[in-house]
Design a protein around this motif. Structure first.
Motif, PDB file in Angstrom:
ATOM      1  N   PHE A  26      49.447  35.971  29.651  1.00  0.00           N
ATOM      2  CA  PHE A  26      49.354  36.222  31.090  1.00  0.00           C
ATOM      3  C   PHE A  26      50.241  35.243  31.856  1.00  0.00           C
ATOM      4  O   PHE A  26      50.618  34.172  31.353  1.00  0.00           O
ATOM      5  CB  PHE A  26      47.908  36.078  31.573  1.00  0.00           C
TER       6      PHE A  26
ATOM      7  N   PRO B 207      43.897  45.913  32.194  1.00  0.00           N
ATOM      8  CA  PRO B 207      44.848  45.844  31.076  1.00  0.00           C
ATOM      9  C   PRO B 207      44.526  46.828  29.960  1.00  0.00           C
ATOM     10  O   PRO B 207      43.672  46.565  29.108  1.00  0.00           O
ATOM     11  CB  PRO B 207      44.716  44.391  30.609  1.00  0.00           C
TER      12      PRO B 207
ATOM     13  N   ALA C 187      49.987  39.150  35.962  1.00  0.00           N
ATOM     14  CA  ALA C 187      50.268  40.187  34.974  1.00  0.00           C
ATOM     15  C   ALA C 187      49.704  39.719  33.637  1.00  0.00           C
ATOM     16  O   ALA C 187      49.821  38.539  33.275  1.00  0.00           O
ATOM     17  CB  ALA C 187      51.762  40.434  34.859  1.00  0.00           C
ATOM     18  N   ASN C 188      49.085  40.643  32.894  1.00  0.00           N
ATOM     19  CA  ASN C 188      48.547  40.299  31.574  1.00  0.00           C
ATOM     20  C   ASN C 188      48.709  41.478  30.628  1.00  0.00           C
ATOM     21  O   ASN C 188      49.032  42.606  31.038  1.00  0.00           O
ATOM     22  CB  ASN C 188      47.090  39.850  31.671  1.00  0.00           C
ATOM     23  N   TYR C 189      48.482  41.198  29.347  1.00  0.00           N
ATOM     24  CA  TYR C 189      48.694  42.221  28.317  1.00  0.00           C
ATOM     25  C   TYR C 189      47.700  41.990  27.192  1.00  0.00           C
ATOM     26  O   TYR C 189      47.500  40.855  26.734  1.00  0.00           O
ATOM     27  CB  TYR C 189      50.129  42.157  27.787  1.00  0.00           C
ATOM     28  N   TYR C 190      47.047  43.077  26.732  1.00  0.00           N
ATOM     29  CA  TYR C 190      46.111  42.994  25.619  1.00  0.00           C
ATOM     30  C   TYR C 190      46.845  43.338  24.330  1.00  0.00           C
ATOM     31  O   TYR C 190      47.332  44.454  24.164  1.00  0.00           O
ATOM     32  CB  TYR C 190      44.944  43.963  25.834  1.00  0.00           C
ATOM     33  N   LEU C 191      46.906  42.380  23.419  1.00  0.00           N
ATOM     34  CA  LEU C 191      47.593  42.557  22.147  1.00  0.00           C
ATOM     35  C   LEU C 191      46.601  42.360  21.010  1.00  0.00           C
ATOM     36  O   LEU C 191      46.096  41.258  20.785  1.00  0.00           O
ATOM     37  CB  LEU C 191      48.743  41.554  22.024  1.00  0.00           C
TER      38      LEU C 191
ATOM     39  N   GLN D 130      42.919  55.281  32.330  1.00  0.00           N
ATOM     40  CA  GLN D 130      43.247  54.027  33.000  1.00  0.00           C
ATOM     41  C   GLN D 130      42.293  53.773  34.164  1.00  0.00           C
ATOM     42  O   GLN D 130      42.027  54.655  34.962  1.00  0.00           O
ATOM     43  CB  GLN D 130      44.684  54.073  33.525  1.00  0.00           C
TER      44      GLN D 130
ATOM     45  N   PRO E 261      47.182  48.760  27.766  1.00  0.00           N
ATOM     46  CA  PRO E 261      47.040  47.340  27.472  1.00  0.00           C
ATOM     47  C   PRO E 261      47.675  46.425  28.523  1.00  0.00           C
ATOM     48  O   PRO E 261      47.404  45.224  28.539  1.00  0.00           O
ATOM     49  CB  PRO E 261      47.775  47.188  26.140  1.00  0.00           C
ATOM     50  N   PHE E 262      48.547  46.984  29.413  1.00  0.00           N
ATOM     51  CA  PHE E 262      49.204  46.158  30.421  1.00  0.00           C
ATOM     52  C   PHE E 262      48.388  46.200  31.703  1.00  0.00           C
ATOM     53  O   PHE E 262      47.912  47.265  32.122  1.00  0.00           O
ATOM     54  CB  PHE E 262      50.628  46.667  30.682  1.00  0.00           C
ATOM     55  N   GLY E 263      48.232  45.049  32.340  1.00  0.00           N
ATOM     56  CA  GLY E 263      47.437  44.983  33.558  1.00  0.00           C
ATOM     57  C   GLY E 263      48.106  44.180  34.656  1.00  0.00           C
ATOM     58  O   GLY E 263      48.906  43.276  34.383  1.00  0.00           O
ATOM     59  N   ILE E 264      47.751  44.518  35.888  1.00  0.00           N
ATOM     60  CA  ILE E 264      48.215  43.792  37.065  1.00  0.00           C
ATOM     61  C   ILE E 264      47.013  43.515  37.961  1.00  0.00           C
ATOM     62  O   ILE E 264      46.163  44.395  38.165  1.00  0.00           O
ATOM     63  CB  ILE E 264      49.280  44.572  37.857  1.00  0.00           C
TER      64      ILE E 264
END
Length: 405
Positions: A333, A283, A319-323, A242, A285-288
């Protein structure tokens, strides 16, 4: 007989020419036994590279208030002319023309939404050591204040930068000299955070310090005082893989505002300063992502109808997420940001009070195309001597198609 003499003369001339050429080559190349000069020169296309991107927007869907606008964000937002709009058309020319000299020129062919060309970046980096861990950046470039300000619009997820820190430097750039330092290993890390698709900010050093005009990019300098900026950042790599980055930054200087000539305002030059912090958990996969800054600067006061020195503050959290779905990448996001203070580069240092929530998703079917859909819920107050009572509330759906090449 004459033919033989002619052939003999031609042979002598060619012989002398060959000796003369060898003599010149000996003098110019083999000047010393220890010096070795590579006479092979790269072609221009081996030293200079070109890339770019273009962004097409449409902001006219489900708009509830046409008077809700943000000129610094997007000039096609609001009003009665919400059609298709080229937000950016960037061509980037760059290259390592010498082992210690790197250049970067970036014009925008859709500046201000009028499809007019304007220089965004024009600088060169001068390496101060063999590893180029120490660099001077000379010319017009981004001012190292804030993570999202330094992040390219090609990489940023939300359509616009937040008001809180972006109000510090219009177009994020100015002319000056910047000093950057970063160890080689960390420079590679900065590069990876961009090339991997993690939306990094780029390589602006672990430590940055610079002086610049202060009136922002493509504006003439209006006083004899320089702005001073400094930034400290570090991208940590945890054992889990990370990446986390933390930054501290600040600047100060004297700024000359653009005032309404029909008013009785006397003061046009104001001392300003800001300091702030940034935090990014990439991310995976989760990011702030979060930033905040405070300071003082010029701000229009609708009660006195004058511009005054006033406090300011603003920031955001996202906040975002890579899918990943097959070859498609989806990045949902949400971002909330706020700002209260003046915008020094607008008329009368326009007074702003901003609260805004954005919910959206970026879709990448491949690395050359991106589509962002973003719903914005906004409460904006923007007041100056031409409009001293102006609060607008509303929402709209915004779309952007981006091509990378």
């Amino acid at each position: 007989m004459r033919g033989k003499i002619a052939l003999l003369m031609i042979g002598l001339v060619m012989g002398f020419a060959d000796v003369f050429a060898r003599d010149i080559q000996s003098d110019t190349i083999n000047t010393t036994s220890e010096e070795k000069i590579d006479v092979k020169k790269n072609q221009w296309f081996e030293s200079i590279q070109i890339r770019g991107y273009a962004q097409l927007r449409y902001n006219g869907l489900f708009e509830t208030n046409p008077d809700l606008q943000c000129a610094q964000c997007d000039r096609s937002w609001g009003g009665e002319t919400n059609g298709f709009f080229f937000r950016r058309i960037r061509l980037i020319f760059y290259g390592q023309v010498h082992e210690k000299v790197y250049f970067y020129i970036q014009p925008d062919l859709a500046s201000g939404g009028s499809n007019l060309a304007q220089i965004r970046d024009a600088y060169f980096d001068l390496g101060l050591d063999d590893k180029q861990e120490f660099r001077l950046r000379i010319g017009q470039s981004k001012v190292p204040f804030g993570f999202e300000n330094l992040q390219s619009s090609q990489n940023r997820i939300p359509l616009d930068r937040h008001d809180g820190l972006n109000s510090a430097v219009a177009n994020e750039r100015d002319i000056g000299v910047m000093f950057y330092y970063a160890p080689s290993e960390i420079r590679k890390r900065f590069n990876y955070l961009v090339s991997s698709g993690l939306k990094g900010s780029g390589d602006y050093g672990v430590f940055g310090f610079g002086v610049y005009n202060g009136q922002t990019a493509n504006m003439p300098e209006l006083n004899d005082n320089m702005h001073v900026v400094t930034r400290l950042t570090y991208p940590f790599l945890l054992k889990s893989g990370q990446f986390i980055e933390g930054s501290l930054q600040g600047y100060t200087g004297d700024f000359v505002i653009q005032r309404n000539q029909l008013t009785d305002m006397d003061q046009t030059e104001f001392r300003e300063y800001r300091y702030g912090a940034s935090f990014v958990m990439y991310p995976q996969p989760f990011g702030i992502q979060a930033e905040y800054n405070r300071g003082r600067g010029p701000e229009f006061n609708p009660e006195t109808m004058d511009v005054e020195d006033a406090p300011l503050e603003g920031g955001y959290v996202m906040a975002n997420y890579y899918l990943k779905k097959g070859k498609d990448l989806f990045i949902p996001f949400t971002r909330y940001h706020f700002y209260q203070g003046g915008k020094k580069h607008e008329l009368d240092a326009t007074r702003h009070r901003v609260k805004e929530l954005e919910i959206g998703v970026e879709w990448q079917p491949n690395k050359n195309f991106e589509l962002v859909t973003m719903y914005t819920i906004s409460d904006r107050t923007f007041e100056n001597s031409l409009n001293p009572n102006n609060r607008q509330v509303g929402s709209l759906l915004r779309l952007q198609a981006q091509v990378n090449f």
